[in-house]
Design a protein around this motif. Structure first.
Motif, PDB file in Angstrom:
ATOM      1  N   PHE A 104       7.651  -9.729   3.883  1.00 14.83           N
ATOM      2  CA  PHE A 104       6.297  -9.249   4.167  1.00 14.83           C
ATOM      3  C   PHE A 104       6.165  -7.770   3.814  1.00 14.83           C
ATOM      4  CE2 PHE A 104       3.369  -7.151   7.122  1.00 14.83           C
ATOM      5  CZ  PHE A 104       2.193  -7.786   6.762  1.00 14.83           C
ATOM      6  N   ILE A 105       7.135  -6.973   4.226  1.00 13.75           N
ATOM      7  CA  ILE A 105       7.093  -5.535   3.959  1.00 13.75           C
ATOM      8  C   ILE A 105       7.179  -5.269   2.459  1.00 13.75           C
ATOM      9  CG2 ILE A 105       8.362  -3.361   4.252  1.00 13.75           C
ATOM     10  CD1 ILE A 105       9.049  -4.367   7.096  1.00 13.75           C
ATOM     11  N   ILE A 106       8.063  -5.960   1.764  1.00 13.80           N
ATOM     12  CA  ILE A 106       8.203  -5.780   0.315  1.00 13.80           C
ATOM     13  C   ILE A 106       6.916  -6.172  -0.396  1.00 13.80           C
ATOM     14  CG2 ILE A 106       9.394  -6.648  -1.733  1.00 13.80           C
ATOM     15  CD1 ILE A 106      11.944  -6.796   0.056  1.00 13.80           C
ATOM     16  N   GLY A 107       6.335  -7.286  -0.016  1.00 12.89           N
ATOM     17  CA  GLY A 107       5.083  -7.729  -0.635  1.00 12.89           C
ATOM     18  C   GLY A 107       3.951  -6.768  -0.375  1.00 12.89           C
ATOM     19  N   PHE A 108       3.841  -6.284   0.849  1.00  8.71           N
ATOM     20  CA  PHE A 108       2.788  -5.334   1.198  1.00  8.71           C
ATOM     21  C   PHE A 108       2.986  -4.035   0.432  1.00  8.71           C
ATOM     22  CE2 PHE A 108       0.806  -2.127   3.960  1.00  8.71           C
ATOM     23  CZ  PHE A 108      -0.471  -2.671   4.029  1.00  8.71           C
ATOM     24  N   ASN A 109       4.221  -3.599   0.295  1.00  7.64           N
ATOM     25  CA  ASN A 109       4.526  -2.372  -0.436  1.00  7.64           C
ATOM     26  C   ASN A 109       4.127  -2.514  -1.901  1.00  7.64           C
ATOM     27  OD1 ASN A 109       5.479   0.228  -0.778  1.00  7.64           O
ATOM     28  ND2 ASN A 109       7.546  -0.454  -1.258  1.00  7.64           N
ATOM     29  N   ARG A 110       4.443  -3.653  -2.517  1.00  7.94           N
ATOM     30  CA  ARG A 110       4.066  -3.881  -3.914  1.00  7.94           C
ATOM     31  C   ARG A 110       2.548  -3.853  -4.075  1.00  7.94           C
ATOM     32  NH1 ARG A 110       8.189  -8.773  -5.422  1.00  7.94           N
ATOM     33  NH2 ARG A 110      10.041  -7.471  -5.654  1.00  7.94           N
ATOM     34  N   GLN A 111       1.860  -4.452  -3.113  1.00  9.06           N
ATOM     35  CA  GLN A 111       0.402  -4.473  -3.156  1.00  9.06           C
ATOM     36  C   GLN A 111      -0.155  -3.050  -3.084  1.00  9.06           C
ATOM     37  OE1 GLN A 111      -1.332  -6.510   0.156  1.00  9.06           O
ATOM     38  NE2 GLN A 111      -3.368  -6.541  -0.733  1.00  9.06           N
ATOM     39  N   GLN A 112       0.401  -2.226  -2.209  1.00  6.45           N
ATOM     40  CA  GLN A 112      -0.072  -0.853  -2.066  1.00  6.45           C
ATOM     41  C   GLN A 112       0.252  -0.020  -3.306  1.00  6.45           C
ATOM     42  OE1 GLN A 112      -2.042   0.389   0.226  1.00  6.45           O
ATOM     43  NE2 GLN A 112      -2.112  -1.585   1.246  1.00  6.45           N
ATOM     44  N   ILE A 113       1.412  -0.251  -3.910  1.00  9.12           N
ATOM     45  CA  ILE A 113       1.775   0.466  -5.131  1.00  9.12           C
ATOM     46  C   ILE A 113       0.798   0.109  -6.257  1.00  9.12           C
ATOM     47  CG2 ILE A 113       3.510   0.623  -6.963  1.00  9.12           C
ATOM     48  CD1 ILE A 113       5.645   0.426  -4.727  1.00  9.12           C
ATOM     49  N   GLU A 114       0.482  -1.175  -6.397  1.00 11.29           N
ATOM     50  CA  GLU A 114      -0.464  -1.614  -7.422  1.00 11.29           C
ATOM     51  C   GLU A 114      -1.839  -1.004  -7.179  1.00 11.29           C
ATOM     52  OE1 GLU A 114      -1.514  -3.346 -10.888  1.00 11.29           O
ATOM     53  OE2 GLU A 114       0.492  -3.423 -10.018  1.00 11.29           O
ATOM     54  N   LYS A 115      -2.272  -0.974  -5.942  1.00  7.95           N
ATOM     55  CA  LYS A 115      -3.559  -0.381  -5.591  1.00  7.95           C
ATOM     56  C   LYS A 115      -3.570   1.106  -5.939  1.00  7.95           C
ATOM     57  CE  LYS A 115      -6.659   0.005  -1.620  1.00  7.95           C
ATOM     58  NZ  LYS A 115      -6.795  -0.250  -0.184  1.00  7.95           N
ATOM     59  N   HIS A 116      -2.464   1.793  -5.659  1.00 11.65           N
ATOM     60  CA  HIS A 116      -2.360   3.218  -5.955  1.00 11.65           C
ATOM     61  C   HIS A 116      -2.397   3.467  -7.462  1.00 11.65           C
ATOM     62  CE1 HIS A 116      -1.318   7.395  -5.325  1.00 11.65           C
ATOM     63  NE2 HIS A 116      -0.298   7.274  -6.145  1.00 11.65           N
ATOM     64  N   LYS A 117      -1.695   2.645  -8.241  1.00 10.46           N
ATOM     65  CA  LYS A 117      -1.704   2.789  -9.703  1.00 10.46           C
ATOM     66  C   LYS A 117      -3.107   2.583 -10.250  1.00 10.46           C
ATOM     67  CE  LYS A 117       3.047   1.396 -10.685  1.00 10.46           C
ATOM     68  NZ  LYS A 117       3.880   0.359 -11.308  1.00 10.46           N
ATOM     69  N   ASN A 118      -3.811   1.588  -9.733  1.00  9.49           N
ATOM     70  CA  ASN A 118      -5.182   1.349 -10.184  1.00  9.49           C
ATOM     71  C   ASN A 118      -6.077   2.532  -9.859  1.00  9.49           C
ATOM     72  OD1 ASN A 118      -4.449  -1.161 -11.132  1.00  9.49           O
ATOM     73  ND2 ASN A 118      -5.200  -2.274  -9.357  1.00  9.49           N
ATOM     74  N   LYS A 119      -5.896   3.112  -8.695  1.00  7.01           N
ATOM     75  CA  LYS A 119      -6.693   4.267  -8.291  1.00  7.01           C
ATOM     76  C   LYS A 119      -6.392   5.469  -9.184  1.00  7.01           C
ATOM     77  CE  LYS A 119      -9.520   6.256  -5.401  1.00  7.01           C
ATOM     78  NZ  LYS A 119     -10.912   5.889  -5.335  1.00  7.01           N
ATOM     79  N   LEU A 120      -5.112   5.685  -9.528  1.00  4.44           N
ATOM     80  CA  LEU A 120      -4.753   6.785 -10.417  1.00  4.44           C
ATOM     81  C   LEU A 120      -5.357   6.582 -11.806  1.00  4.44           C
ATOM     82  CD1 LEU A 120      -1.003   7.441  -9.538  1.00  4.44           C
ATOM     83  CD2 LEU A 120      -2.976   8.853  -8.955  1.00  4.44           C
ATOM     84  N   ALA A 121      -5.312   5.356 -12.302  1.00  6.03           N
ATOM     85  CA  ALA A 121      -5.894   5.059 -13.610  1.00  6.03           C
ATOM     86  C   ALA A 121      -7.406   5.287 -13.590  1.00  6.03           C
ATOM     87  CB  ALA A 121      -5.570   3.626 -14.017  1.00  6.03           C
ATOM     88  N   GLU A 122      -8.037   4.886 -12.515  1.00 10.13           N
ATOM     89  CA  GLU A 122      -9.482   5.086 -12.385  1.00 10.13           C
ATOM     90  C   GLU A 122      -9.818   6.576 -12.331  1.00 10.13           C
ATOM     91  OE1 GLU A 122     -12.811   4.270  -9.003  1.00 10.13           O
ATOM     92  OE2 GLU A 122     -11.384   2.644  -9.391  1.00 10.13           O
ATOM     93  N   ASN A 123      -9.029   7.354 -11.607  1.00  9.69           N
ATOM     94  CA  ASN A 123      -9.253   8.798 -11.534  1.00  9.69           C
ATOM     95  C   ASN A 123      -9.063   9.452 -12.895  1.00  9.69           C
ATOM     96  OD1 ASN A 123      -9.836   8.707  -8.831  1.00  9.69           O
ATOM     97  ND2 ASN A 123      -7.804   9.345  -8.169  1.00  9.69           N
ATOM     98  N   GLU A 124      -8.044   9.023 -13.635  1.00 11.20           N
ATOM     99  CA  GLU A 124      -7.792   9.559 -14.969  1.00 11.20           C
ATOM    100  C   GLU A 124      -8.949   9.220 -15.905  1.00 11.20           C
ATOM    101  OE1 GLU A 124      -5.835  11.841 -17.642  1.00 11.20           O
ATOM    102  OE2 GLU A 124      -5.185  11.484 -15.586  1.00 11.20           O
ATOM    103  N   LYS A 125      -9.454   8.018 -15.792  1.00 15.50           N
ATOM    104  CA  LYS A 125     -10.588   7.598 -16.615  1.00 15.50           C
ATOM    105  C   LYS A 125     -11.817   8.446 -16.295  1.00 15.50           C
ATOM    106  CE  LYS A 125     -13.325   3.504 -17.685  1.00 15.50           C
ATOM    107  NZ  LYS A 125     -13.579   2.100 -17.336  1.00 15.50           N
TER     108      LYS A 125
END
Length: 55
Positions: free
Chosen positions: A20-41
């Motif tokens: 559960f913790i590993i899955g939640f962590n992966r989800q948060q990392i993906e969300k963070h990457k998407n947010k960084l890409a959106e900010n860069e755009k």
């Protein structure tokens, strides 16, 4: 026999929590990457807007 069963159940519980913790962590990392890409755009779009309005 009961001790063995208790250990197996405990290990299974710990494994479930870890997954559960590993899955939640992966989800948060993906969300963070998407947010960084959106900010860069957004920054790139602002630069383009600034360059076009400067002339």
């Amino acid at each position: 026999m009961k001790e063995i069963l208790d250990i197996i159940i405990l290990l299974f519980f710990v494994w479930m929590i870890a997954m559960f913790i590993i899955g939640f962590n992966r989800q948060q990392i993906e969300k963070h990457k998407n947010k960084l890409a959106e900010n860069e755009k957004m920054k790139n779009e602002e630069k383009k807007d600034d360059e076009t309005t400067a002339y």
